[in-house]
Design a protein around this motif. Sequence first.
Motif, PDB file in Angstrom:
ATOM      1  N   LYS A 134     -53.424  47.263   9.094  1.00  0.00           N
ATOM      2  CA  LYS A 134     -51.975  47.339   9.311  1.00  0.00           C
ATOM      3  C   LYS A 134     -51.262  47.776   8.041  1.00  0.00           C
ATOM      4  CE  LYS A 134     -51.392  44.004  13.083  1.00  0.00           C
ATOM      5  NZ  LYS A 134     -50.820  42.678  13.468  1.00  0.00           N
ATOM      6  N   ASP A 135     -51.702  47.251   6.895  1.00  0.00           N
ATOM      7  CA  ASP A 135     -51.081  47.636   5.620  1.00  0.00           C
ATOM      8  C   ASP A 135     -51.290  49.124   5.343  1.00  0.00           C
ATOM      9  OD1 ASP A 135     -50.260  45.043   5.227  1.00  0.00           O
ATOM     10  OD2 ASP A 135     -51.879  44.531   3.834  1.00  0.00           O
TER      11      ASP A 135
ATOM     12  N   SER B 292     -60.376  50.614   5.745  1.00  0.00           N
ATOM     13  CA  SER B 292     -59.371  49.716   5.174  1.00  0.00           C
ATOM     14  C   SER B 292     -59.531  49.478   3.678  1.00  0.00           C
ATOM     15  CB  SER B 292     -59.402  48.371   5.909  1.00  0.00           C
ATOM     16  OG  SER B 292     -60.649  47.718   5.698  1.00  0.00           O
TER      17      SER B 292
ATOM     18  N   TYR C 257     -54.933  52.826  14.704  1.00  0.00           N
ATOM     19  CA  TYR C 257     -55.920  51.995  14.008  1.00  0.00           C
ATOM     20  C   TYR C 257     -56.548  51.027  14.995  1.00  0.00           C
ATOM     21  CZ  TYR C 257     -52.182  48.452  13.658  1.00  0.00           C
ATOM     22  OH  TYR C 257     -51.178  47.555  13.933  1.00  0.00           O
TER      23      TYR C 257
END
Length: 238
Positions: free
Chosen positions: A43-44, A14, A58
């Motif tokens: 998520k981004d 991340s 993910y």
Amino acid sequence: MNNNYPTAIISGASRGIGRALALLLAKHNFQLSLIARNVGELKDLAAEITEMGHRPLYFAGDVSDATFVQQAVEKTAHTFGKIDYMINNAGVGAFGPTDSYTEEKWDQVFDTNVKGTFLCSQNVLPHMRAAKKGHIISIASDVAKRVFDGGSLYCASKYAQHAFTEALRKEVRKDGIKVSCVYSGLVDSHFHAEPQGDSSHHTWLSSEDMADSIYYVMNQPAHVVIDELMIHPLSQEY
């Protein structure tokens, strides 16, 4: 799913090196499985990669949790049909005098840096052995081969990660599985006391520099394995 595309799992995906590598591999049409603790950042990143035309998996969790790692690896293999690369990038650090470390801090660093590398590698091995190919890459540090004042805990964990990776390489080479270790010097990332992008880091390696180097290790002919790659900024003495 497209079996013509290579599949890679990246831990510590991340931020920093892991994030830069995920974006680079997405540009090269990799099927990606991303592991990190921070679900919001995952998520981004997943959304950014989806906009590039690939929908990654993910998993938010701790790489020292055996059940979590097993489930993430099995879901990846089930979804994509194979696991070509395991990038052991998750890592944490703690620095200071030896008598300043708590037992909990010692366990946290070793659990992430060493146990996490072990669990992720162990769980992908059956899939790679069945395919008679695969590539496990540990992202270590130059302090896997040197020490410094205030680094007894971090250096010990990186020496252990290095030793595990070295021994694993000898164990699985006969199975057609490549094992590599990348040792970095100073990288401008969130890992340091100063924020990423701080002016004191302007001559350091970028996360993108590291991603390019890791991709170079990955992108070799089938008969070639780069066992080790040491990389530093020119400004850093080693």
